[in-house]
Design a protein around this motif. Structure first.
Motif, short mmCIF file in Angstrom:
data_model
loop_
_atom_site.label_atom_id
_atom_site.label_comp_id
_atom_site.label_asym_id
_atom_site.label_seq_id
_atom_site.Cartn_x
_atom_site.Cartn_y
_atom_site.Cartn_z
N TYR A 119 -16.52 -10.71 9.92
CA TYR A 119 -17.21 -11.76 9.17
C TYR A 119 -16.43 -13.05 9.41
N SER A 120 -16.70 -13.63 10.57
CA SER A 120 -15.84 -14.67 11.14
C SER A 120 -16.33 -16.08 10.79
N LEU A 121 -16.33 -16.39 9.49
CA LEU A 121 -16.61 -17.77 9.10
C LEU A 121 -15.47 -18.68 9.53
N GLU A 122 -14.27 -18.12 9.63
CA GLU A 122 -13.10 -18.80 10.19
C GLU A 122 -12.54 -17.91 11.29
N LEU A 123 -11.50 -18.39 11.96
CA LEU A 123 -10.94 -17.68 13.10
C LEU A 123 -10.38 -16.32 12.70
N ILE A 124 -10.73 -15.30 13.49
CA ILE A 124 -10.12 -13.98 13.38
C ILE A 124 -9.40 -13.72 14.70
N SER A 133 -14.21 -0.70 9.35
CA SER A 133 -13.35 -1.71 8.73
C SER A 133 -14.07 -3.04 8.67
N TYR A 134 -13.72 -3.86 7.68
CA TYR A 134 -14.42 -5.12 7.42
C TYR A 134 -13.37 -6.23 7.32
N LEU A 135 -13.44 -7.17 8.26
CA LEU A 135 -12.53 -8.31 8.28
C LEU A 135 -13.30 -9.51 7.75
N CYS A 136 -12.90 -10.00 6.58
CA CYS A 136 -13.71 -10.96 5.82
C CYS A 136 -12.98 -12.27 5.62
N THR A 137 -13.41 -13.33 6.31
CA THR A 137 -12.76 -14.64 6.19
C THR A 137 -13.41 -15.52 5.14
N GLY A 138 -14.37 -15.01 4.39
CA GLY A 138 -15.06 -15.84 3.41
C GLY A 138 -15.11 -15.20 2.04
N SER A 139 -15.06 -16.05 1.01
CA SER A 139 -15.22 -15.62 -0.37
C SER A 139 -15.80 -16.79 -1.16
N HIS A 140 -15.68 -16.74 -2.47
CA HIS A 140 -16.19 -17.81 -3.33
C HIS A 140 -15.18 -18.11 -4.42
N ALA A 176 -10.80 -18.74 4.95
CA ALA A 176 -9.45 -18.79 5.51
C ALA A 176 -9.39 -17.81 6.68
N PRO A 177 -8.60 -18.10 7.70
CA PRO A 177 -8.52 -17.24 8.88
C PRO A 177 -7.78 -15.93 8.61
N ILE A 178 -7.94 -15.00 9.54
CA ILE A 178 -7.21 -13.73 9.53
C ILE A 178 -6.47 -13.63 10.86
N ALA A 179 -5.21 -13.20 10.81
CA ALA A 179 -4.42 -13.00 12.02
C ALA A 179 -3.78 -11.62 11.99
N PHE A 216 -10.58 -2.91 4.21
CA PHE A 216 -11.03 -4.27 3.95
C PHE A 216 -9.84 -5.20 4.15
N ILE A 217 -10.02 -6.23 5.00
CA ILE A 217 -8.98 -7.23 5.24
C ILE A 217 -9.52 -8.56 4.74
N GLY A 218 -8.86 -9.14 3.75
CA GLY A 218 -9.36 -10.33 3.09
C GLY A 218 -8.97 -11.63 3.78
N ALA A 219 -9.63 -12.69 3.36
CA ALA A 219 -9.40 -14.02 3.92
C ALA A 219 -7.96 -14.46 3.73
N GLY A 220 -7.40 -15.10 4.77
CA GLY A 220 -6.05 -15.62 4.71
C GLY A 220 -4.95 -14.62 4.99
#
Length: 199
Positions: free
Chosen positions: A103-108, A120-127, A139-142, A154-158
């Motif tokens: 879920y690449s709203l920002e850089l993964i 697995s779910y890599l999630c760069t977005g929330s509210h 926020a990105p995920i690295a 589940f891997i959260g934003a940032g």
């Protein structure tokens, strides 16, 4: 209803503190125009899942065509999903399993020799939970070299996961993890060093 039962009843009819009619993501940049996003979603919905498992190079080329930076000999299953591939980087020799969602709203960023296991779910977005307009927060995920994210995580934003860490199955990662640690749980925490046998 007696008093004891009334205490246990959930409150369903209190006034909502959010007003979703005011939601506005005009400040969010998808990185490409709307027609391009729709074209990618069409390609991903039709072509991508129809490629047989051995046709991995075709999937990698489709992602590259839409701006993803994919290293050499990367393996990506046909059921993996990428919201915006132009915001994805995957290093050499990494594996992306079935039903993984970027879920690449920002850089993964995925390093070299990584395994992102199925579901697995890599999630760069929330509210923003305190915003009555339910504002978008991204926020990105690295993920560093040699990391293994096991099934259904589940891997959260940032989040940053440092090199050679292992994230155990069904973990939820909300904060960054140190290098070469075996980690698991919800919330996910380091448990002990990840040791490797010689050879």
């Amino acid at each position: 209803m007696d008093q004891e039962s009334a205490k246990l009843s959930p409150v369903l009819d209190a006034k909502p503190l959010v007003d979703l009619r005011q939601y506005d993501q005009a400040g969010f940049d998808r990185g490409r125009p709307g027609w391009y996003v729709m074209l990618w979603w069409l390609v991903q919905g039709v072509l991508f899942p129809l490629t047989p498992h051995p046709f991995n190079s075709v999937r990698c080329q489709l992602l590259r065509l839409f701006g993803a930076r994919i290293g050499k000999e990367v393996l990506i299953r046909p059921t993996a999903r990428f919201t915006y591939p132009w915001k994805v980087e995957i290093g050499d020799y990494s594996w992306i399993g079935d039903d993984v969602v970027f879920y690449s709203l920002e850089l993964i960023q995925i390093g070299e020799q990584c395994v992102i296991s199925q579901k697995s779910y890599l999630c760069t977005g929330s509210h923003d939970a305190q915003d009555p307009k339910f504002g978008l927060v991204t926020a990105p995920i690295a993920i560093g070299n040699g990391v293994w994210i096991a099934t259904d995580c589940f891997i959260g934003a940032g989040v940053q996961i440092e090199a050679n860490a292992l994230v155990g199955a069904r973990s939820s990662v909300f904060s960054s993890l140190p290098e070469q640690q075996v980690c698991w749980g919800t919330p996910c925490r380091p448990r002990y060093p990840r040791k490797f046998r010689d050879g």
